[in-house]
Motif scaffolding. Structure first.
Motif, short mmCIF file in Angstrom:
data_model
loop_
_atom_site.label_atom_id
_atom_site.label_comp_id
_atom_site.label_asym_id
_atom_site.label_seq_id
_atom_site.Cartn_x
_atom_site.Cartn_y
_atom_site.Cartn_z
N ILE A 131 0.86 -1.19 0.00
CA ILE A 131 0.00 0.00 0.00
C ILE A 131 0.90 1.24 0.00
CG2 ILE A 131 -1.70 1.23 1.41
CD1 ILE A 131 -2.98 -1.25 0.63
N GLY A 151 -0.94 7.36 8.16
CA GLY A 151 -0.70 6.99 6.77
C GLY A 151 -1.34 5.65 6.43
N GLU A 152 -1.56 5.45 5.15
CA GLU A 152 -2.30 4.27 4.69
C GLU A 152 -1.56 2.96 4.94
OE1 GLU A 152 -2.06 7.09 3.09
OE2 GLU A 152 -4.14 7.75 2.85
N VAL A 171 -3.42 -0.05 7.24
CA VAL A 171 -3.84 -1.37 6.77
C VAL A 171 -3.32 -2.46 7.70
CG1 VAL A 171 -3.54 -3.03 4.91
CG2 VAL A 171 -4.10 -0.69 4.38
N LEU A 194 -18.38 -1.91 -5.06
CA LEU A 194 -17.62 -1.47 -6.23
C LEU A 194 -18.48 -1.44 -7.49
CD1 LEU A 194 -14.24 -3.42 -6.08
CD2 LEU A 194 -14.60 -1.00 -5.64
N LYS A 231 -7.09 0.93 -2.83
CA LYS A 231 -8.40 0.33 -2.61
C LYS A 231 -8.41 -1.12 -3.05
CE LYS A 231 -13.00 1.56 -4.31
NZ LYS A 231 -13.79 2.72 -4.77
N VAL A 239 -9.47 3.63 4.75
CA VAL A 239 -8.42 3.74 3.74
C VAL A 239 -9.04 3.62 2.35
CG1 VAL A 239 -6.23 2.84 2.92
CG2 VAL A 239 -6.77 2.69 5.33
N ILE A 240 -9.95 2.67 2.21
CA ILE A 240 -10.58 2.45 0.92
C ILE A 240 -11.32 3.71 0.46
CG2 ILE A 240 -12.45 1.19 -0.22
CD1 ILE A 240 -11.60 -1.28 1.38
N ASP A 241 -12.03 4.36 1.41
CA ASP A 241 -12.80 5.55 1.05
C ASP A 241 -11.99 6.83 1.16
OD1 ASP A 241 -14.83 3.76 0.82
OD2 ASP A 241 -15.76 4.22 2.75
N ASP A 242 -10.75 6.71 1.58
CA ASP A 242 -9.92 7.88 1.83
C ASP A 242 -10.63 8.86 2.77
OD1 ASP A 242 -7.65 9.39 1.63
OD2 ASP A 242 -8.23 10.40 -0.22
N HIS A 299 -10.00 -0.38 7.68
CA HIS A 299 -9.76 -0.65 6.25
C HIS A 299 -10.70 0.17 5.37
CE1 HIS A 299 -7.36 -4.69 6.43
NE2 HIS A 299 -6.79 -3.71 7.09
N ASN A 317 1.46 5.41 0.86
CA ASN A 317 0.97 6.54 1.65
C ASN A 317 0.65 7.70 0.72
OD1 ASN A 317 0.93 5.47 4.19
ND2 ASN A 317 3.06 6.02 4.62
N HIS A 356 -4.85 6.13 -5.21
CA HIS A 356 -5.92 5.81 -4.26
C HIS A 356 -6.68 4.58 -4.70
CE1 HIS A 356 -10.17 6.54 -2.74
NE2 HIS A 356 -9.50 6.01 -1.77
N GLU A 406 -18.02 -5.24 0.53
CA GLU A 406 -17.16 -4.19 -0.02
C GLU A 406 -17.01 -4.36 -1.53
OE1 GLU A 406 -15.78 -0.78 0.72
OE2 GLU A 406 -16.09 -1.97 2.52
N PHE A 407 -16.97 -5.60 -1.97
CA PHE A 407 -16.93 -5.85 -3.41
C PHE A 407 -18.22 -5.41 -4.09
CE2 PHE A 407 -13.30 -8.68 -2.73
CZ PHE A 407 -12.54 -8.34 -3.82
#
Lengths: 400, 408
Positions: free
Chosen positions: A165, B193-194, B198, B239, A186, B175-178, B172, A167, A182, B235-236
C-alpha cells in the motif's frame, strides 16, 4: 496477454495440466523490494535448489498449486482482475506484486506450503486411532493438511499484497495522479482482505480450535513482523536499526519464521500427533525459515558476480552482525564514508562489510539454524519426505 | 463489463453450504439465516409494497411513533415484563464494564505504535452499539433457556470480538474511502498513513481471531467467520452498480446486509448458540440481529442526507461523494428518472453530488427509506418477542426503536 487475462486463464491451466505450475504468488517475494528473503535460490547453485524442490514436490503427490481453484474461480477474483486492469499504466506497487504473482517463474515457489506438506508426510498418520472426517489421505497427507498448506500461502500472500500500500500524503508528482494511487490502494486492500477472508473460511472448516488459534497468532506475528520490517527505521533513512543480533532474531522470527513454524505445528495437531512431535515440527519450521532468510541476506555478499549497482538491506543479517562487532558509532561513521553526494555507494559499503566479520558470522548463524532444523527432524522416522526436508536445509546452508 | 461479475453466487462452488457443525454441536440447524439472495429477492416485491404503502400514506413522519403500538400488538408473548427500564444502552453497558479495557488488554502484546493505532478507536467514546446488542441478546437467550441471570465469559468475549471485527473493518474502509474523520476524530490513515493503517486493521483482526479461537467452539468460529467473508463481499458489491432498477435495489440491500447486518446477526446468533441449545432460539437471535442491522444502516444512509456533519462526527453526503447510491437516492430515482444517469456514472461529474442531494431532499426518498427501516424494525421486534419476557428482551425491543429515532 494482459495480466487479468493471465489471471483469468490460470485456473483452467491449473486444472488441465498435470505439470507443476507456480502461478499466483510464486515470484512475488522477489518483487517487493524490502522482502528480500525466501527467494527460491540456494547459496551457490540454483540448479541444486531446483532439483531439491522438484524432488520434494514429487513426494507430496501433486503440484503445490495451493491457491485453490474455488478461490481462483470466484467472482471476486475476476472482479479484482478487472479492477487491476484499470491500474495498468499507473505507478501503483500492487501492479508489480500482481505481475509477480502471475508470472510463472521456475526458480520461485510456494515453499511454505510445500514444507507443510512434506512435514505432514514425514510425520505420517498418528498412532492414535484414525481421526475423523476430512481425513482422506492422498500420498500420505491428510486432506485437511493440504487445506492448511493452502491457508498458509493465503495468509502469506495477503500480507504481501497489504504491504504494497502507498501513503497518499507522501506521493511525489512523478508517481502519477493521486486518483490512480488511491484506486490502487483500494484494490490492494480489498484483494488482501479477500485472501484473508478465504484463509479464515478455510480455517473454520478445519473444525479445530487449536489450529485456528495457532494460525491466527501466526497472522498476528506476521503483521507485527512486517510492521517492524517496514517502519522501525523509517525515520532515519539509510541506517541500520540500533538493535543487536538477538533483537534482530526475534523480529525476523516474527516476519519470516512464525507463520511456517506454527503451520508446521498445526499440521501435526491436525493429525493428532502429541505435543512433542508438534514442538519438533515447530522447531523445524522456525529454524529452517531462519536459515533460509539468512541465506537470502547473504546473497549480495557471497555471489561471485555482483554488479556495483546491487544494493542490499541495511537490516540484513550480515550488516546487523557487522554493526554488532564494530559498535554502532564506528558503523555509522563507515556508512557516512560510503555516502557520496547524498547517495549510498553500496559497492563500497559491501567491501567494507566483507572486510569485517559480519559475513562469516552470518554464515555461521545460518548453519547454526540449519543444524537446529536438522536436529528437530531426527525425531521423525526416516522417509523420503524427511530426506526432502533435510535437503532443503542442506540447500540453504551450503556455502562453498 | 461491470455487470458480468454480478453472476455472483450462482454456481459458486464453494459457498459454505457444506460447512456443518460437528456431530452433537448445536447451531446451524434449521434454516440458518435466509441466504441473502433470497432475502434480497424478497425485497424487490417489498420495494413495491413500500412504494404503494408510502404513496397511500401522506404524512410519513407520523409513522415513526406508530410502531411502538404495533410492536405491542404483534407481541406473541402477551405482556411486557413490567420491569422499568430507561435506556437499553444503560442496561447493556452495565454488563460491559471494562469492555474497552479488556480489548486494549488483548492488543497489549506489542508495545509499539501498532498498539497505539489499534487502540485508537477503542477509546470508550463510541456508542458500543454492537456489544450492547450482543450482551443484551446473550442475557435474553440465557433467561429464555433456563432463567440464568449470568452472562457467560464466552458470550462477553463475543461482544469484544464483534467490536474488534467492526473496528478492523472501519480502519480498512477508511483507507478504501480515503476518509479523513470518524467519530469526531481524524482517521487512522490520516494520522499514521495508509501503509500503517492497513496493518493496524490486520492486527486487530488477528487478535480478534485469536480471542475467537480461545472460546473453543467450532460452531461459533464458523458463525463469526461468515461475518468476515460477508464484510469483504459487501465491499466488493459496493464497487459495482446495476443498471436495472430492481436489481439495483436488491444489490443495495444485499450490500447493506453484508456490510452491516451480518456482523450483528451472526454475533447475536453466536451468543445464542453459547447460551441455549435450541436452534429455534438461534434463528430468532439471527433474525433479530439481521433486521435491526439493516434498519440501522438504512437510517445511517438517511442521516447522511438529513444530519449535519457536526452531529455525525463525519462528513455528510459522504456516500454520494463516494459514488454510492443508497436507499434515499434509489427511492428518489423513482420520482426523478433523470437521476439514473447520475447513478450510473457514480455522481462523478461536477455538480452531480449537489444536484442528487437536492433531488433526494425534494423527493420522499428520505421518508420512504425511513419507512422501510421501520418495517425491518417491526420484523426484529416480532422475532425477539418470541423469547420469554425479560428486561433484556424488552431493552432489545426498545433498542430497535432508538435505531429509528437516533439523530447521529
Amino acid at each position: 496477454m494482459s495480466l487479468p487475462q493471465l489471471l483469468l486463464r490460470s485456473p483452467r491451466y491449473l486444472r488441465t495440466s498435470g505439470t507443476p505450475c507456480h502461478l499466483w504468488w510464486s515470484q512475488s517475494l522477489g518483487t517487493i523490494s524490502s522482502v528480500g528473503s525466501w527467494r527460491g535460490q540456494s547459496s551457490k547453485s540454483p540448479a541444486y535448489w531446483n532439483q531439491v524442490v522438484s524432488e520434494a514436490e514429487k513426494i507430496v503427490g501433486y503440484p503445490t498449486s495451493f491457491m485453490s481453484l474455488r478461490c481462483l474461480l470466484s467472482d471476486e477474483l475476476s472482479n479484482i482482475a478487472l479492477q487491476v486492469r484499470k491500474l495498468v499504466g499507473t505507478q501503483h506497487p500492487l501492479l508489480t506484486t500482481v505481475r509477480g504473482l502471475v508470472q510463472d517463474s521456475r526458480n520461485n515457489l510456494q515453499l511454505r506450503g510445500l514444507v507443510v506438506l512434506l512435514i505432514s508426510k514425514a510425520a505420517g498418520p498418528s498412532s492414535v486411532n484414525a481421526p475423523c472426517q476430512n481425513y482422506d489421505m492422498v500420498s500420505g497427507i491428510y486432506s485437511c493438511q493440504r487445506s492448511l498448506a493452502e491457508i498458509t500461502e493465503l495468509i502469506h500472500t495477503a500480507l504481501l499484497v497489504h504491504r504494497g500500500i502507498v501513503n497518499l500524503s507522501e506521493l511525489q508528482s512523478s508517481d502519477g495522479p493521486l486518483k490512480d494511487m488511491h484506486f490502487g490502494n483500494k484494490i490492494a486492500i480489498l484483494s488482501g482482505d479477500f485472501l484473508l477472508a478465504n484463509a479464515c473460511n478455510g480455517l473454520a472448516l478445519l473444525q479445530n480450535t487449536k489450529v485456528v488459534e495457532l494460525l491466527a497468532s501466526a497472522l498476528r506475528d506476521l503483521v507485527r513482523g512486517v510492521y517492524h520490517e517496514n517502519f522501525t527505521s523509517a525515520k532515519e533513512d539509510y541506517i541500520t536499526n540500533d538493535i543487536g543480533i538477538s533483537t534482530w532474531k526475534e523480529q525476523t522470527f516474527l516476519s519470516h519464521g512464525a507463520l511456517l513454524a506454527k503451520s508446521c505445528q498445526a499440521a501435526m495437531e491436525l493429525a493428532k500427533h502429541d505435543a512433542e512431535v508438534q514442538d519438533m515440527a515447530f522447531q523445524y519450521g522456525k529454524h529452517m525459515a531462519m536459515s533460509h532468510k539468512i541465506n537470502s541476506d547473504l546473497q549480495p555478499f557471497i555471489k561471485e558476480k555482483t554488479s556495483d549497482s546491487t544494493t542490499f538491506n541495511l537490516n540484513s543479517a550480515p550488516v546487523v552482525l557487522h554493526q554488532e562487532f564494530l559498535g554502532r558509532d564506528l558503523w555509522i561513521k563507515q556508512i557516512g564514508e560510503a555516502r557520496e553526494k547524498g547517495r549510498l555507494n553500496y559497492a563500497k559499503l559491501r567491501e567494507t562489510i566483507k572486510a569485517g566479520k559480519g559475513v562469516t558470522s552470518a554464515i555461521d548463524l545460518c548453519r547454526y539454524h540449519g543444524n537446529k532444523a536438522l536436529k528437530a527432524l531426527e525425531s521423525f522416522p526416516p522417509s523420503e519426505a524427511r530426506s526432502a526436508l533435510e535437503n532443503i536445509v542442506f540447500a540453504v546452508t551450503r556455502f562453498s | 463489463m461491470t455487470s458480468c461479475w454480478w453472476r455472483w453466487r450462482r454456481g459458486c462452488p464453494w459457498r459454505p453450504a457444506t460447512r456443518s457443525p460437528g456431530p452433537g454441536s448445536p447451531g446451524r440447524a434449521g434454516p440458518c439465516g435466509p441466504r441473502p439472495t433470497a432475502a434480497a429477492r424478497a425485497q424487490i416485491s417489498y420495494f413495491y409494497l413500500v412504494k404503494s404503502l408510502t404513496s397511500a400514506c401522506s404524512n410519513m413522519y407520523s409513522i415513526s411513533r406508530l410502531h411502538h403500538t404495533t410492536s405491542a400488538t404483534c407481541c406473541c408473548s402477551k405482556t411486557w415484563s413490567g420491569e422499568k427500564y430507561t435506556d437499553p444502552f444503560t442496561l447493556g453497558r452495565r454488563y460491559l464494564k471494562g469492555l474497552y479495557e479488556d480489548i486494549r488488554k488483548e492488543l497489549l502484546i506489542c508495545p509499539t505504535e501498532l498498539k497505539e493505532m489499534s487502540e485508537y478507536y477503542f477509546d470508550g467514546r463510541g456508542k458500543a452499539f454492537r456489544p450492547v446488542i450482543v450482551v443484551l441478546m446473550a442475557r435474553a437467550c440465557n433467561i429464555h433457556h433456563n432463567n440464568s441471570r449470568d452472562v457467560q465469559a464466552s458470550q462477553r468475549a463475543i461482544a469484544l470480538i464483534a467490536e474488534m471485527i467492526h473496528t478492523a473493518s472501519l480502519v480498512h474502509d477508511d483507507v478504501i474511502d480515503d476518509a479523513s474523520s470518524r467519530r469526531g476524530k481524524h482517521t487512522v490513515n490520516k494520522i499514521w498513513g495508509e501503509k500503517k493503517a492497513v496493518l493496524a486493521g490486520d492486527f486487530i483482526l488477528s487478535v480478534a481471531s485469536i480471542a475467537l479461537a480461545r472460546i473453543g467452539n467450532t460452531t461459533v468460529i464458523s458463525i463469526l467467520t461468515q461475518v468476515i467473508e460477508d464484510l469483504v463481499r459487501g465491499e466488493f458489491l459496493q464497487l459495482g452498480s446495476k443498471e436495472n432498477e430492481n436489481e439495483r435495489f436488491a444489490h443495495y440491500l444485499e450490500k447493506t446486509f453484508k456490510k452491516t447486518a451480518s456482523l450483528i446477526a451472526n454475533s447475536c446468533k453466536a451468543v445464542s448458540v453459547l447460551g441455549c441449545p435450541d436452534p429455534v432460539v438461534h434463528e430468532i437471535a439471527y433474525q433479530y440481529g439481521k433486521n435491526v442491522g439493516i434498519a440501522f444502516q438504512l437510517i445511517d444512509d438517511v442521516l447522511d442526507f438529513t444530519s449535519s456533519s457536526d452531529q455525525m462526527g463525519k462528513p455528510t453526503s459522504a456516500d454520494l461523494k463516494l459514488g454510492l447510491a443508497t436507499g434515499p437516492v434509489l427511492f428518489a430515482c423513482q420520482q426523478f428518472p433523470e437521476m439514473n444517469a447520475m447513478i450510473m456514472r457514480r455522481f462523478s461529474l461536477p455538480g452531480d453530488v449537489d444536484r442528487a442531494r437536492q433531488y433526494v431532499l425534494q423527493s420522499d426518498g428520505v421518508q420512504q427509506t425511513t419507512y422501510l427501516a421501520q418495517r425491518y424494525c417491526h420484523e426484529a421486534i416480532r422475532e425477539i418477542s418470541k423469547l420469554r419476557p425479560s428486561p433484556e428482551r424488552d431493552a432489545l425491543i426498545q433498542l430497535s426503536e432508538t435505531v429509528l429515532t437516533r439523530d447521529k
